[in-house]
Design an enzyme around this catalytic site. Structure first.
Site, mmCIF file in Angstrom:
data_model
loop_
_atom_site.group_PDB
_atom_site.id
_atom_site.type_symbol
_atom_site.label_atom_id
_atom_site.label_comp_id
_atom_site.label_asym_id
_atom_site.label_seq_id
_atom_site.Cartn_x
_atom_site.Cartn_y
_atom_site.Cartn_z
ATOM 1 N N HIS A 165 0.849 -1.194 0.000
ATOM 2 C CA HIS A 165 0.000 0.000 0.000
ATOM 3 C C HIS A 165 0.881 1.240 0.000
ATOM 4 O O HIS A 165 1.692 1.454 0.906
ATOM 5 C CB HIS A 165 -0.907 0.002 1.227
ATOM 6 C CG HIS A 165 -1.704 1.254 1.368
ATOM 7 N ND1 HIS A 165 -2.896 1.450 0.723
ATOM 8 C CD2 HIS A 165 -1.457 2.389 2.061
ATOM 9 C CE1 HIS A 165 -3.366 2.650 1.019
ATOM 10 N NE2 HIS A 165 -2.509 3.237 1.832
ATOM 11 N N PRO B 16 -6.269 -6.090 10.565
ATOM 12 C CA PRO B 16 -7.713 -5.820 10.612
ATOM 13 C C PRO B 16 -7.949 -4.369 11.047
ATOM 14 O O PRO B 16 -7.480 -3.956 12.112
ATOM 15 C CB PRO B 16 -8.217 -6.813 11.667
ATOM 16 C CG PRO B 16 -7.167 -7.885 11.723
ATOM 17 C CD PRO B 16 -5.878 -7.196 11.449
ATOM 18 N N LEU B 17 -8.631 -3.613 10.242
ATOM 19 C CA LEU B 17 -8.761 -2.181 10.504
ATOM 20 C C LEU B 17 -9.492 -1.917 11.818
ATOM 21 O O LEU B 17 -10.473 -2.574 12.143
ATOM 22 C CB LEU B 17 -9.476 -1.494 9.353
ATOM 23 C CG LEU B 17 -8.684 -1.436 8.046
ATOM 24 C CD1 LEU B 17 -9.496 -0.775 6.949
ATOM 25 C CD2 LEU B 17 -7.369 -0.701 8.235
ATOM 26 N N ASP C 228 -9.373 6.421 7.453
ATOM 27 C CA ASP C 228 -10.832 6.410 7.322
ATOM 28 C C ASP C 228 -11.400 5.020 7.571
ATOM 29 O O ASP C 228 -12.445 4.865 8.213
ATOM 30 C CB ASP C 228 -11.231 6.880 5.918
ATOM 31 C CG ASP C 228 -10.866 8.334 5.662
ATOM 32 O OD1 ASP C 228 -11.439 9.207 6.331
ATOM 33 O OD2 ASP C 228 -10.015 8.597 4.796
ATOM 34 N N GLY C 229 -10.728 3.996 7.062
ATOM 35 C CA GLY C 229 -11.222 2.636 7.235
ATOM 36 C C GLY C 229 -11.268 2.208 8.682
ATOM 37 O O GLY C 229 -12.205 1.515 9.105
ATOM 38 N N ASN D 179 -7.866 11.480 4.592
ATOM 39 C CA ASN D 179 -7.641 11.784 3.181
ATOM 40 C C ASN D 179 -8.887 11.578 2.320
ATOM 41 O O ASN D 179 -8.855 11.771 1.110
ATOM 42 C CB ASN D 179 -6.479 10.945 2.632
ATOM 43 C CG ASN D 179 -6.691 9.453 2.820
ATOM 44 O OD1 ASN D 179 -7.769 8.924 2.534
ATOM 45 N ND2 ASN D 179 -5.653 8.757 3.279
ATOM 46 N N HIS E 203 -4.323 3.531 -3.292
ATOM 47 C CA HIS E 203 -4.505 2.578 -2.202
ATOM 48 C C HIS E 203 -3.670 1.314 -2.370
ATOM 49 O O HIS E 203 -3.391 0.623 -1.399
ATOM 50 C CB HIS E 203 -5.981 2.203 -2.049
ATOM 51 C CG HIS E 203 -6.538 2.614 -0.723
ATOM 52 N ND1 HIS E 203 -6.265 1.947 0.440
ATOM 53 C CD2 HIS E 203 -7.323 3.658 -0.377
ATOM 54 C CE1 HIS E 203 -6.869 2.548 1.454
ATOM 55 N NE2 HIS E 203 -7.520 3.591 0.981
ATOM 56 N N ARG F 208 -18.405 -22.037 36.280
ATOM 57 C CA ARG F 208 -18.233 -20.584 36.392
ATOM 58 C C ARG F 208 -18.096 -20.181 37.861
ATOM 59 O O ARG F 208 -17.362 -19.244 38.192
ATOM 60 C CB ARG F 208 -19.395 -19.833 35.736
ATOM 61 C CG ARG F 208 -20.759 -20.120 36.330
ATOM 62 C CD ARG F 208 -21.859 -19.230 35.768
ATOM 63 N NE ARG F 208 -23.167 -19.624 36.273
ATOM 64 C CZ ARG F 208 -24.206 -18.816 36.364
ATOM 65 N NH1 ARG F 208 -24.104 -17.551 36.007
ATOM 66 N NH2 ARG F 208 -25.364 -19.259 36.818
ATOM 67 N N GLU G 169 -17.927 -6.201 23.287
ATOM 68 C CA GLU G 169 -17.012 -7.342 23.269
ATOM 69 C C GLU G 169 -15.817 -7.126 22.346
ATOM 70 O O GLU G 169 -14.690 -7.499 22.682
ATOM 71 C CB GLU G 169 -17.755 -8.623 22.855
ATOM 72 C CG GLU G 169 -18.773 -9.122 23.858
ATOM 73 C CD GLU G 169 -20.144 -8.504 23.659
ATOM 74 O OE1 GLU G 169 -21.077 -8.935 24.356
ATOM 75 O OE2 GLU G 169 -20.288 -7.599 22.799
ATOM 76 N N ASP H 291 -33.030 -19.668 27.348
ATOM 77 C CA ASP H 291 -32.711 -18.543 26.468
ATOM 78 C C ASP H 291 -32.689 -18.949 25.004
ATOM 79 O O ASP H 291 -32.697 -18.083 24.120
ATOM 80 C CB ASP H 291 -31.374 -17.919 26.854
ATOM 81 C CG ASP H 291 -31.511 -16.938 28.009
ATOM 82 O OD1 ASP H 291 -32.601 -16.351 28.137
ATOM 83 O OD2 ASP H 291 -30.554 -16.774 28.768
ATOM 84 N N HIS I 65 -28.522 -18.208 22.422
ATOM 85 C CA HIS I 65 -27.600 -18.191 23.554
ATOM 86 C C HIS I 65 -26.985 -19.563 23.830
ATOM 87 O O HIS I 65 -26.281 -19.728 24.824
ATOM 88 C CB HIS I 65 -28.326 -17.696 24.811
ATOM 89 C CG HIS I 65 -28.492 -16.216 24.863
ATOM 90 N ND1 HIS I 65 -29.073 -15.494 23.852
ATOM 91 C CD2 HIS I 65 -28.134 -15.299 25.810
ATOM 92 C CE1 HIS I 65 -29.074 -14.210 24.172
ATOM 93 N NE2 HIS I 65 -28.511 -14.059 25.353
#
Length: 664
Positions: free
Chosen positions: A32, A121-122, A161-162, A191, A268, A361, A415, A473, A477
């Site tokens: 890029h 990953p953006l 921007d991404g 840009n 790009h 848990r 998350e 649920d 779930h």
């Protein structure tokens, strides 16, 4: 304060950094081009003046952190790390995107000196810098003293921007604003061009209003190529500690310097690289590739020496702090080295549970608090489910604007941001973070989990409500596929313990692991402890991934494999099936595969082909262990809304069905 800027030297360096990016991308015909050329002046301001770094000491704990969130523009960071004096040579730049090089296609943590985070990953990098900023605030609160300040750095990001279009960016920004992270500075390379089209095609929101609403200070630079303005805004942001993170919007031209593509979507990719020769002329660079002038080398050599002097001055303070605070120094060293103890030692910290019917848990809550009491570097964050997933560190306090030493982080229902922020805390390299939510929501944060595994980050996840036994649920779930889905991620150790003792060992393993993340998958429903199996056997066996829970009392006729809440079903079925039945508890396939061939054979002897596995989830992963001649009991369809025991029975997750299938 920064060093008085030499603007002509920085402008020259900016153009030469453009040339390095052009030549590297032209050389490999891939990469890029737009960001490295469009943000060269930002790079000059930061790496050529403003950042508190020591290139000869890339792991200095009080360095300013810089993260390129828009990781596709990786030649930006490689060029500037090279010029600044990090151990990245011109040959490394020439090897851009080559196998085994220090300059891969996207920045990768642990491979390249000075690269603070794996980005690709953006938006991930925005979450990462929030985590790093949290870590700095915590470290300052825990380790600084009135006499010695050893932590006072800032965390800096560069996004495009991404990054801001990805939803994770605003999740992370909202948390940063709520927590008042005024040690965080984000540059926005505005840009107005994404890969396919100008941004007017896909967005019309007001970024200033958006971030101000999230409690950020926002400054706009109409000319993001003006080094003086970039420097002054950065210095103002560093000094302006008013309880708000800072966004500096820099209006730039993508691909600046290559007139054939600048300001367009063509900048790009690598398309502009074919015009490198003409661009060299326009930028005032000689024809020769990978050119760096003697003047630029001399400028950065002098800057590196001044930065080394600042590092040495800090080191004197640090040594005095260590002498005055030996216990704090020991704790800090422990964190920096990820030395939280080995799993066997940590397991011994957690008291034996005895007979119980705890949901795992609940056993996890007890285990986590026992470990957290012994190790104050353990942190716990949750996506608005502390009361359900049982991961609150009692007496640990809440990390907030009025308590920077708090050990519980309230992420809200975010998350994805939680995952990236946990990664940022782990990248910073002092604390041991854990994050928790229901397993069914893991996919909201999966990109961050994947990056954590890729970057070998020492953190862990606590995912509860792990099967169709969630019940009423319903299928939204009931995460039938998600335990197996996590098993697909390389270098992520997944543990689904079968009772309280296995849970204790699972937590010990998660805290001890140094070379990657761990996912703990825990039950909502109560589970009877397997008291017929010695507690030490259950704990030691869990630390090896799988073990013989019930040994056959005669000739071996069959093996039942089980994990998690189905262990009790397997043990009960074995009593009915007779003396030739062995039960193997397999809480972690990944840990089991790390054991010696001899151990694996002792647990699952190849001579016994009569095998059946049971787990309240999808079945594919188990065929590896039962073979084509074996059987697997599970559910390869979604559940339904009903009491948990009804759903389990309908899916065949029962003693009766297991016995029938085993006999058949």
């Amino acid at each position: 304060m920064t060093i008085t800027p030499d603007i002509p030297a920085l402008s020259r360096a900016a153009n030469e950094a453009r040339g390095l990016a052009l030549d590297a991308i032209a050389g490999c015909k891939s990469g890029h081009l737009g960001l490295p050329l469009g943000t060269a002046e930002i790079g000059a301001a930061l790496f050529g003046n403003a950042l508190k770094i020591a290139p000869k000491h890339p792991k200095w704990i009080n360095r300013d952190r810089f993260v390129l969130s828009a990781g596709h523009g990786s030649m930006f960071v490689y060029a500037w790390l090279h010029l600044a004096g990090f151990d990245i040579s011109l040959d490394d730049l020439k090897a851009f995107r080559s196998r085994g090089s220090l300059t891969p296609g996207h920045p990768e943590f642990g491979d390249t000196p000075g690269v603070e985070a794996t980005t690709g990953p953006l938006g991930q990098g925005i979450g990462n810098i929030v985590g790093m900023a949290i870590s700095e605030k915590m470290a300052a609160a825990r380790f600084n003293t009135p006499e010695h300040k050893i932590f006072d750095h800032v965390v800096v990001g560069l996004c495009g921007d991404g990054c801001l279009q990805e939803g994770i960016s605003y999740e992370a920004a909202a948390i940063a604003g709520r927590l008042g992270l005024d040690n965080l500075i984000l540059f926005y390379d505005s840009n107005a061009i994404t890969l396919d089209a100008p941004t007017e095609k896909t967005q019309n929101e007001n970024t200033v209003d958006r971030f101000q609403a999230a409690n950020w200070d926002v400054w706009e630079l109409e000319d993001g190529h003006n080094i003086i303005e970039v420097l002054s805004s950065f210095e103002r942001a560093r000094e302006h500690r008013n309880g708000r993170p800072k966004l500096i919007i820099c209006k730039t031209t993508i691909g600046r310097g290559v007139s054939e593509v600048e300001g367009t979507t063509k900048a790009h990719g690598e398309g502009g690289a074919k015009f490198a020769a003409d661009a060299h002329k326009r930028l005032g660079l000689p024809e020769s590739a990978f050119y760096v002038s003697v003047e630029t080398r001399e400028y950065f050599a002098g800057l590196c020496a001044r930065r080394e002097a600042k590092y040495n001055a800090w080191t004197e303070t640090f040594e005095a702090w260590k002498l005055a605070n030996p216990e704090l120094a020991k704790l800090l060293e422990k964190g920096v080295n990820h030395n939280h103890g080995n799993a066997e030692e940590l397991s011994a910290i957690i008291p034996v549970f005895g007979e119980n019917k705890n949901a795992t848990r609940v056993s996890g809550e007890i285990s986590l608090n026992a470990l957290a009491k012994a190790d104050s570097l353990i942190l716990s964050g949750c996506a608005d489910l502390f009361s359900s997933v049982k991961t609150y560190i009692k007496d640990g306090g809440d990390f907030d604007t009025d308590n920077r030493a708090g050990r519980n982080i309230w992420f809200g229902i975010r998350e994805h941001a939680m995952g990236a922020i946990l990664n940022g805390i782990a990248y910073a390299g002092i604390f041991k973070p854990a994050g928790s939510t229901f397993l069914t929501f893991e996919d909201y944060m999966r990109p961050s989990v994947r990056v954590a595994a890729l970057a070998k980050l020492p953190l862990f996840y606590i995912f509860t409500h792990d099967s169709v036994a969630v019940g009423e649920d319903g299928p939204t779930h009931q995460p039938v596929e998600l335990v197996s889905s996590l098993r697909c991620i390389p270098n992520l150790d997944v543990i689904r313990p079968g009772d309280a003792e296995e849970t204790a060992a699972a937590y010990a393993y998660a805290v001890a692991r140094k070379d990657g993340p761990v996912a703990l998958c825990l039950s909502r429903q109560n589970i009877e402890s397997q008291e017929s199996i010695p507690a030490e056997t259950r704990r030691a066996g869990t630390l090896r991934g799988a073990y013989v829970a019930v040994k056959e009392q005669g000739a071996l006729e069959r093996i039942i494999l089980a994990s998690g809440s189905e262990l009790g079903i397997a043990v009960a079925a074995a009593r009915e099936l007779g003396a030739g039945t062995r039960v193997v508890s397999m809480p972690s396939m990944e840990i089991f595969e790390k054991q010696t061939p001899e151990y694996r054979e002792s647990v699952l002897p190849g001579s016994c082909k009569n095998r059946i596995a049971i787990e309240a989830g999808i079945t594919p992963f188990w065929w590896k262990y039962v073979g084509l001649e074996g059987k697997v009991i599970g559910t390869d369809s979604f559940g339904f809304s009903a009491p948990g025991n009804v759903v389990l029975e309908a899916c065949g997750i029962s003693v009766k069905n297991l016995v029938e299938k085993a006999k058949a």
